[in-house]
Design a protein around this motif. Sequence first.
Motif, PDB file in Angstrom:
ATOM      1  N   SER A   1       0.899  -1.184  -0.034  1.00 40.29           N
ATOM      2  CA  SER A   1       0.032   0.000  -0.045  1.00 40.29           C
ATOM      3  C   SER A   1       0.819   1.356  -0.097  1.00 40.29           C
ATOM      4  CB  SER A   1      -0.811   0.081   1.234  1.00 40.29           C
ATOM      5  OG  SER A   1      -1.912  -1.020   1.187  1.00 40.29           O
ATOM      6  N   VAL A   2       2.060   1.263   0.750  1.00 41.87           N
ATOM      7  CA  VAL A   2       3.082   2.235   0.687  1.00 41.87           C
ATOM      8  C   VAL A   2       3.532   2.520  -0.630  1.00 41.87           C
ATOM      9  CG1 VAL A   2       4.991   3.255   1.676  1.00 41.87           C
ATOM     10  CG2 VAL A   2       3.300   2.265   3.200  1.00 41.87           C
ATOM     11  N   ILE A   3       3.994   1.427  -0.959  1.00 38.38           N
ATOM     12  CA  ILE A   3       4.694   1.314  -2.553  1.00 38.38           C
ATOM     13  C   ILE A   3       3.656   2.124  -3.557  1.00 38.38           C
ATOM     14  CG2 ILE A   3       5.342   0.180  -4.517  1.00 38.38           C
ATOM     15  CD1 ILE A   3       6.717  -2.133  -2.387  1.00 38.38           C
ATOM     16  N   ALA A   4       2.338   1.764  -3.536  1.00 32.78           N
ATOM     17  CA  ALA A   4       1.400   2.188  -4.333  1.00 32.78           C
ATOM     18  C   ALA A   4       1.275   3.972  -4.225  1.00 32.78           C
ATOM     19  CB  ALA A   4       0.017   1.686  -4.196  1.00 32.78           C
ATOM     20  N   VAL A   5       1.540   4.559  -3.015  1.00 33.19           N
ATOM     21  CA  VAL A   5       1.161   5.902  -2.854  1.00 33.19           C
ATOM     22  C   VAL A   5       2.487   6.447  -3.101  1.00 33.19           C
ATOM     23  CG1 VAL A   5       0.986   7.556  -1.219  1.00 33.19           C
ATOM     24  CG2 VAL A   5      -0.871   5.525  -1.388  1.00 33.19           C
ATOM     25  N   VAL A   6       3.513   5.907  -2.488  1.00 34.05           N
ATOM     26  CA  VAL A   6       5.030   6.735  -2.394  1.00 34.05           C
ATOM     27  C   VAL A   6       5.618   6.627  -3.944  1.00 34.05           C
ATOM     28  CG1 VAL A   6       7.046   7.098  -1.261  1.00 34.05           C
ATOM     29  CG2 VAL A   6       5.098   6.604   0.013  1.00 34.05           C
ATOM     30  N   LEU A   7       5.563   5.246  -4.449  1.00 34.17           N
ATOM     31  CA  LEU A   7       6.353   5.078  -5.669  1.00 34.17           C
ATOM     32  C   LEU A   7       5.415   5.219  -6.817  1.00 34.17           C
ATOM     33  CD1 LEU A   7       8.783   2.337  -4.479  1.00 34.17           C
ATOM     34  CD2 LEU A   7       9.167   4.702  -4.638  1.00 34.17           C
ATOM     35  N   GLY A   8       4.111   5.208  -6.698  1.00 36.94           N
ATOM     36  CA  GLY A   8       3.476   5.554  -7.784  1.00 36.94           C
ATOM     37  C   GLY A   8       3.142   4.355  -8.726  1.00 36.94           C
ATOM     38  N   LEU A   9       2.909   3.275  -7.991  1.00 43.51           N
ATOM     39  CA  LEU A   9       2.937   1.783  -8.757  1.00 43.51           C
ATOM     40  C   LEU A   9       1.484   1.115  -8.139  1.00 43.51           C
ATOM     41  CD1 LEU A   9       6.369   0.621  -8.230  1.00 43.51           C
ATOM     42  CD2 LEU A   9       5.507   1.420 -10.351  1.00 43.51           C
ATOM     43  N   PRO A  10       0.358   1.736  -8.358  1.00 41.63           N
ATOM     44  CA  PRO A  10      -0.931   1.261  -7.924  1.00 41.63           C
ATOM     45  C   PRO A  10      -1.250  -0.264  -8.337  1.00 41.63           C
ATOM     46  CG  PRO A  10      -1.173   2.789  -9.554  1.00 41.63           C
ATOM     47  CD  PRO A  10       0.114   2.882  -9.463  1.00 41.63           C
ATOM     48  N   PHE A  11      -0.801  -0.357  -9.642  1.00 43.08           N
ATOM     49  CA  PHE A  11      -1.461  -1.798 -10.170  1.00 43.08           C
ATOM     50  C   PHE A  11      -0.407  -2.725  -9.795  1.00 43.08           C
ATOM     51  CE2 PHE A  11      -3.094   1.601 -12.992  1.00 43.08           C
ATOM     52  CZ  PHE A  11      -4.407   1.263 -12.827  1.00 43.08           C
ATOM     53  N   PHE A  12       0.875  -2.619  -9.713  1.00 41.51           N
ATOM     54  CA  PHE A  12       1.797  -3.558  -9.115  1.00 41.51           C
ATOM     55  C   PHE A  12       1.443  -3.980  -7.692  1.00 41.51           C
ATOM     56  CE2 PHE A  12       5.620  -4.024  -6.324  1.00 41.51           C
ATOM     57  CZ  PHE A  12       5.901  -5.018  -6.601  1.00 41.51           C
ATOM     58  N   SER A  13       1.217  -3.003  -6.736  1.00 45.25           N
ATOM     59  CA  SER A  13       0.772  -3.170  -5.454  1.00 45.25           C
ATOM     60  C   SER A  13      -0.703  -3.832  -5.399  1.00 45.25           C
ATOM     61  CB  SER A  13       0.707  -1.809  -4.914  1.00 45.25           C
ATOM     62  OG  SER A  13       1.831  -1.179  -4.792  1.00 45.25           O
ATOM     63  N   LEU A  14      -1.586  -3.584  -6.161  1.00 44.75           N
ATOM     64  CA  LEU A  14      -2.924  -4.225  -6.153  1.00 44.75           C
ATOM     65  C   LEU A  14      -2.552  -5.767  -6.571  1.00 44.75           C
ATOM     66  CD1 LEU A  14      -5.346  -1.618  -7.726  1.00 44.75           C
ATOM     67  CD2 LEU A  14      -5.399  -2.483  -5.380  1.00 44.75           C
ATOM     68  N   ALA A  15      -1.863  -6.043  -7.562  1.00 45.60           N
ATOM     69  CA  ALA A  15      -1.606  -7.390  -7.976  1.00 45.60           C
ATOM     70  C   ALA A  15      -0.999  -8.163  -6.947  1.00 45.60           C
ATOM     71  CB  ALA A  15      -0.537  -7.354  -9.122  1.00 45.60           C
ATOM     72  N   MET A  16       0.020  -7.547  -6.208  1.00 47.48           N
ATOM     73  CA  MET A  16       0.584  -8.230  -5.024  1.00 47.48           C
ATOM     74  C   MET A  16      -0.188  -8.475  -4.008  1.00 47.48           C
ATOM     75  SD  MET A  16       3.473  -9.104  -6.165  1.00 47.48           S
ATOM     76  CE  MET A  16       3.712  -9.931  -4.903  1.00 47.48           C
ATOM     77  N   ILE A  17      -1.169  -7.532  -3.491  1.00 47.47           N
ATOM     78  CA  ILE A  17      -2.061  -7.636  -2.611  1.00 47.47           C
ATOM     79  C   ILE A  17      -3.086  -8.715  -2.972  1.00 47.47           C
ATOM     80  CG2 ILE A  17      -4.163  -6.487  -1.316  1.00 47.47           C
ATOM     81  CD1 ILE A  17      -2.354  -4.040  -1.440  1.00 47.47           C
TER      82      ILE A  17
END
Length: 438
Positions: free
Chosen positions: A348-364
């Motif tokens: 969730s932090v990676i999605a916000v801070v690094l701007g990788l929402p779809f990578f984070s959603l896939a891993m979650i």
Amino acid sequence: MSRFERPLARGINNVTGFALGPYQTAVIRIGFAATWLFFLLRELPHRHEMYGPDGPWNWDMAQQLIASNGAFTALMWSDGHVWFEIVYAVGIISSALLLLGWHTRAMSVLFMIGVLSLQNRSIFMGDGGDNVIHLMSTYLVFTRCGQVWSLDARRAARRTRGTNGTDADADADADAGVGAGADLPFDPVGPALWWVFGLGLSVVTFMGELSGGWLLFFWGLLLVHGFWWAVGRRAPESELRKLLDVVANLAHNAGLLVIMVEACLIYATAGWYKIQGSRWQDGTAVYYPLNLDYFSPWPALSELLSSHGIMVLLVTYGTVAVQVAFPFTLFNRRVKNVLLVAMIVEHSVIAVVLGLPFFSLAMIAADAVFLPTSFLRRLGGWAARARSGAVSRLPLPRRGGVPEQRAVSEPQDGKREEKRGEKRGGEPTEPARVGFTP
């Protein structure tokens, strides 16, 4: 029967008699379908540059690569703009329908076709999460991912309850998996989808666009699904149908196991590769992406985080420790749940801070396969109550210009209905089962 034979017999019965993890497979179905759907919708204005004929990875280059690696993509069947729009639209529609759980067996295959077609057309598009979706879309084809939280389960619950059951009762039963093992009512959409897919596959085969393993794979799926439906309609209580149930349960449980192993391999390989890097060893690896413009959607926030050396050190070492340790914590439920929460927070932090929402959603979504069943049931209960509350606040249709009043039952009836709801929403006495619907 000895004390050693009893657990073995019980384990064999669970593996062959039930499709395990109904809530886990449902949540990863929803998670991956939603991730791919949101990605396609966000990139809708740029679809031609990313995967279409206007992209830097042109059609001739993609054709040469596909000829060498044998990957599947329907976009190689034609280089026209109209065909690209059709494939892209099919990807969006199949993702939405799989998310809702409408004819999940057919939609899971269509979802896989859409994912593979777009990703194999332009292999350099993506941020890492596309690789996870690429693999999981194939594994989902073999799972019974519509046992709960799906329109298929709701339709099965209505059939089990009969015509007297209300929509609210059907929704509660579908969320709890009640009636998911019963034969679904005859639905002309299922056979229609089978015939449409069969006609399309026949045309593609005649044109020579499919060959080898992919040809056998798609024809095998079509024939097996048709045979399953025919046996279910003609002889639903026969021994052959029971045998097909056993085979389907084995395929589902094997697919679920592969998904879990794949998630563990992703974290294990990532963690061990990080250990070998000098930047991860000295605790400065997280500092560098925070100072790259490509990974800084919020420059002020990235600068704030990177300016604290102790925080960078802790996050760097903590990331490696969690990824390396997670596969080994599966044998301890409490430790596994703690690390699972840590990884979900990290993504969730990676999605916000690094701007990788779809990578984070896939891993979650991949992490969700390890969530406890009790938590998922409570989550489904919260969602059901929120939905019921929202529906109850909607105004009823007017009759003769006067709003219709909602019927208010007697206090005793209300208490009785509340107790029924509590019982219905409780834990089922055995794992939920579901038949494959066309």
